[in-house]
Design a protein around this motif. Structure first.
Motif, PDB file in Angstrom:
ATOM      1  N   THR A 259    -118.582 -25.084 -45.481  1.00 45.83           N
ATOM      2  CA  THR A 259    -117.388 -25.198 -46.321  1.00 45.83           C
ATOM      3  C   THR A 259    -116.640 -26.498 -46.035  1.00 45.83           C
ATOM      4  O   THR A 259    -116.209 -27.195 -46.961  1.00 45.83           O
ATOM      5  CB  THR A 259    -116.451 -23.988 -46.109  1.00 45.83           C
TER       6      THR A 259
ATOM      7  N   ASP B 188    -121.617 -18.234 -49.967  1.00 43.06           N
ATOM      8  CA  ASP B 188    -121.227 -17.823 -48.623  1.00 43.06           C
ATOM      9  C   ASP B 188    -119.717 -17.878 -48.510  1.00 43.06           C
ATOM     10  O   ASP B 188    -119.143 -18.919 -48.240  1.00 43.06           O
ATOM     11  CB  ASP B 188    -121.862 -18.734 -47.574  1.00 43.06           C
TER      12      ASP B 188
ATOM     13  N   ASP C 127    -112.094 -19.686 -47.031  1.00 42.16           N
ATOM     14  CA  ASP C 127    -113.206 -20.526 -47.463  1.00 42.16           C
ATOM     15  C   ASP C 127    -113.098 -20.893 -48.942  1.00 42.16           C
ATOM     16  O   ASP C 127    -113.161 -22.055 -49.316  1.00 42.16           O
ATOM     17  CB  ASP C 127    -114.539 -19.767 -47.282  1.00 42.16           C
TER      18      ASP C 127
ATOM     19  N   GLU D 226    -123.283 -23.758 -51.771  1.00 41.01           N
ATOM     20  CA  GLU D 226    -123.088 -23.249 -50.420  1.00 41.01           C
ATOM     21  C   GLU D 226    -123.890 -21.960 -50.293  1.00 41.01           C
ATOM     22  O   GLU D 226    -123.489 -20.899 -50.764  1.00 41.01           O
ATOM     23  CB  GLU D 226    -121.592 -23.003 -50.141  1.00 41.01           C
TER      24      GLU D 226
HETATM   25 MG    MG Z   1    -118.362 -21.233 -45.481  1.00 38.52          MG
END
Ligand code: MG
Ligand code: ZN
Length: 227
Positions: free
Chosen positions: A46, A68, A74, A119
């Motif tokens: 992130t 994720d 995040d 991600e």
């Molecule tokens: Mg992350």
């Protein structure tokens, strides 16, 4: 594994691979570069994405597919960046697959995007088995995880186009041998770039950002050539 289980696994991967090829053709035809970022949980995906956006947003139109989401913090960190974000629910699974990416792409305005950052789920075991149609695959390893990780999970590193060694700001406090690690990756996958970075301080990001820019240019060129 029994042979029946192997067959099932192969056909799942085969179907996924075909979908990934479709995605790749779509992206190439639209001149969009997609980068699949894979790492263990806590390696800093992130933070890397947030700083990458900061470094490229003036030049390129960016979208993020987030698979994720360890915490709402995040997603907030990325959403605050004012880029298009699609969150993918991996449904408790351990990886993203091409079907999930296809569904995420439908939600994006592909006419207004140059770069998509994925991600992936924080997991270095099976994420690389599932191709997503991204033209570039990147593995992020952070210094606290140790330089022997490439031996423990070689398959992840064999297919990567670049390996980011993140958190180099803490190198003095860990026994991470950057030279040894770079040599190990060179042995496993000579074409992979090893890029030491710190998403915290920004060190090393100039090389990483120019690597991405090269990828974007190549993708644009690819379309201009009509290949
Ligand atoms: Mg992350
Ligand atoms: Zn999995």
């Amino acid at each position: 594994m029994t042979s029946r289980m192997l067959n099932v696994k192969e056909s799942i991967l085969g179907a996924n691979h075909e979908r990934a090829e479709d995605i790749r053709r779509l992206l190439d035809s639209r001149a969009i570069l997609m980068v699949n970022l894979m790492s263990s949980s806590g390696s800093g995906k992130t933070s890397v994405i947030a700083r990458t956006i900061d470094g490229l947003r003036d030049e390129f139109r960016i979208a993020v597919i987030q698979g994720d989401i360890a915490s709402s913090v995040d997603s907030e960190r990325i959403t605050r960046k004012d880029v298009s974000v699609v969150q993918v629910n991996a449904a408790g699974g351990c990886h993203l697959d091409a079907r999930m990416i296809k569904e995420a792409l439908i939600k994006l305005d592909l006419d207004r995007i140059d770069l998509i950052l994925i991600e992936n789920v924080g997991n270095l075991i099976c994420t690389a088995d599932f191709h997503l149609g991204a033209q570039r695959s990147v593995v992020i390893l952070s210094v606290p995880e140790g330089d022997d990780k490439a031996f423990k999970r070689p398959t992840m590193f064999v297919e990567a186009d670049a390996v980011l060694v993140n958190k180099i700001d803490v190198l003095p406090y860990f026994d991470f041998r950057l030279d040894a690690f770079t040599m190990t990756i060179g042995g496993l996958n000579p074409s992979a770039m090893v890029l030491p970075v710190s998403a915290k301080t920004g060190e090393g990001f100039d090389r990483w950002l120019s690597w991405i820019k090269d990828g974007i240019r190549e993708t644009m060129q690819h379309r201009c050539d009509g290949r």
